[in-house]
Design a protein around this motif. Structure first.
Motif, short mmCIF file in Angstrom:
data_model
loop_
_atom_site.label_atom_id
_atom_site.label_comp_id
_atom_site.label_asym_id
_atom_site.label_seq_id
_atom_site.Cartn_x
_atom_site.Cartn_y
_atom_site.Cartn_z
N THR A 1 0.93 -1.29 -0.08
CA THR A 1 -0.05 0.03 0.07
C THR A 1 0.94 1.27 -0.08
N THR B 1 -0.44 4.21 -2.07
CA THR B 1 -1.92 4.41 -2.02
C THR B 1 -1.75 5.48 -0.98
N ALA C 1 -3.19 5.77 2.86
CA ALA C 1 -3.38 4.46 3.39
C ALA C 1 -2.53 4.30 4.67
N VAL D 1 -6.01 -1.61 8.51
CA VAL D 1 -5.95 -0.88 7.63
C VAL D 1 -6.63 0.51 7.23
N PHE E 1 -8.40 3.69 5.94
CA PHE E 1 -8.83 4.08 4.82
C PHE E 1 -9.40 5.66 4.83
N VAL F 1 -7.93 8.11 2.54
CA VAL F 1 -7.71 7.42 1.30
C VAL F 1 -8.90 8.23 0.28
N ASN G 1 -9.83 5.50 -4.95
CA ASN G 1 -8.79 4.44 -4.67
C ASN G 1 -8.98 3.44 -3.69
N TRP G 2 -10.36 3.44 -3.37
CA TRP G 2 -10.75 2.17 -2.48
C TRP G 2 -10.60 0.70 -2.99
N ASP H 1 -8.58 -0.07 -5.40
CA ASP H 1 -7.15 -0.58 -5.40
C ASP H 1 -6.79 -1.02 -4.16
N LEU H 2 -7.07 -0.32 -3.16
CA LEU H 2 -6.42 -0.58 -1.72
C LEU H 2 -7.18 -2.05 -1.42
N GLN I 1 -5.18 -4.51 -3.24
CA GLN I 1 -3.86 -4.84 -2.43
C GLN I 1 -3.89 -5.51 -1.27
#
Length: 371
Positions: free
Chosen positions: A224, A227, A230, A241, A243, A246, A250-251, A253-254, A257
């Motif tokens: 991450t 990102t 993050a 994690v 967010f 964030v 991009n959620w 993508d996170l 990941q």
């Protein structure tokens, strides 16, 4: 299995004397019965029942069944955001079902009459405000003074998803029980014992997972890294994690990941709190089990003269609220400004209302004690 309590200090009186002789054996048995890995219908410990995933995906985001759940994760991530939450019912209707604990204070005292109140408190969003940077979730000096007074009146525990040491560094009160990592790391008060050899209550039912948790933490930090916003937090027996910072775009993508790391660890599961994904060992242990363990440790295994009060704001606190409903003993109080589905009986809106409620409890107890 990790450590078991060496000595459980708690209030004398009530049914303590009746339970004291068998308490250590009872606690050991309790841990053994409640730390078995979660199994699906085939008995495979490494996978989760698909039916459970379908029915509980927004509450318990099991990640081991492949990438098909990514969209569900993202939907759930949106659902926990105040900007996206839709009222489950009109505010007035919800408050009718879950009235303010301040407004119902006298009623709460009435149903607890003649019983030993035991306090359980979440930390983030309950004793401290929710902040963008989890390392700056400080409680106020006034709240700390209130919690100290509370602990002098009632057995008091803080039950948090945070690492126990981190919560202690925020609170800095030795009079409390601390249950960190969603109850997978429990320690009792550090003072008050007359026995020099006495050790505080200790329960760590997921010790065998520590190397795995550290490994997953390192991999998530690397994955991450690119990102923005993050924040990966190692909470000893679980990994968080965050967010909150964030960007929503991009959620997805996170989530991918996180899954790319988690797919290699079927012994771990993923659940969700407020703007945070929680990675934990797949054992039958949560904040509800921590509540039961602490009640056992205090000598209230099968007692009717105890009244647990649990105050929390997070989805993970629902495990404790549910236990109280099932036991038909004590009350859960949800801290929330918006309507939510909950197993709690009452509600409070903000940490300052929590402090007001705790202060009133302290004043009532001091008045009863003639202090």
């Amino acid at each position: 299995m990790g450590g078991v309590p060496v000595n459980a200090r708690g209030p004398r009186g009530g049914c303590w004397e009746r339970c004291n002789a068998k308490i250590n054996l009872t606690i050991v048995r309790f841990i053994e019965e409640n730390t078995k890995p979660v199994k699906n219908e085939t008995g495979d410990k490494s996978k989760t029942d698909a039916t459970t995933v379908k029915t509980k995906v927004l509450q318990d985001l099991i990640i081991n069944n492949g990438g098909g759940l990514i969209n569900s994760w993202v939907d759930s991530m949106r659902a926990c955001s105040p900007t996206h939450l839709k009222s489950l019912m009109k505010q007035s209707s919800w408050l009718t079902e879950h009235p303010s604990a301040l407004d119902m204070f006298e009623e709460i005292l009435h149903v607890s009459e003649g019983k030993q109140i035991v306090m359980f408190l979440d930390y983030d969003g309950t004793l401290s405000p929710i902040v963008d940077d989890p390392d700056r979730a400080f409680m106020s000096k006034k709240m700390r003074r209130t919690v100290r007074k509370l602990a002098n009146c009632f057995p008091t525990a803080i039950v948090s998803g945070r690492c126990r040491e981190k919560v202690y560094n925020f609170v800095k009160l030795t009079e409390l029980y601390y249950a960190g990592s969603h109850g997978m790391d429990i320690k009792g008060p550090e003072q008050g014992s007359k026995d020099k050899d006495d050790k505080s209550l200790l329960c760590q039912p997921a010790t065998e997972f520590l190397p795995m948790i550290d490994e997953v933490y390192q991999k998530l930090v690397e994955k991450t890294n690119l990102t923005p916003g993050a924040n990966i937090e190692n909470n000893k027996f679980c990994v968080s994690v965050h967010f909150r910072r964030v960007d929503e775009k991009n959620w997805s993508d996170l989530a991918n990941q996180v899954r790319s790391v988690m797919k290699d660890y079927p012994e771990l599961r993923l659940t969700q709190g407020r703007k945070v994904l929680e990675i934990r060992p797949i054992i039958k242990w949560d904040k509800g089990k921590a509540l039961e363990f602490l009640l056992e440790s205090l000598g209230y295994a099968n007692c009717t003269d105890v009244f647990p009060l649990y105050i929390g704001d997070d989805r993970t606190d629902e495990d404790a609220f549910k236990i109280l409903r099932e036991r038909r003993q004590g009350l859960g109080i949800l801290v929330s400004k918006i309507p939510k589905e909950t197993n709690a009986f009452y509600s409070l809106q903000e940490p300052y209302e929590v402090m007001d409620f705790l202060q009133r409890l302290v004043e009532w107890k001091q008045l009863r004690s003639g202090a």
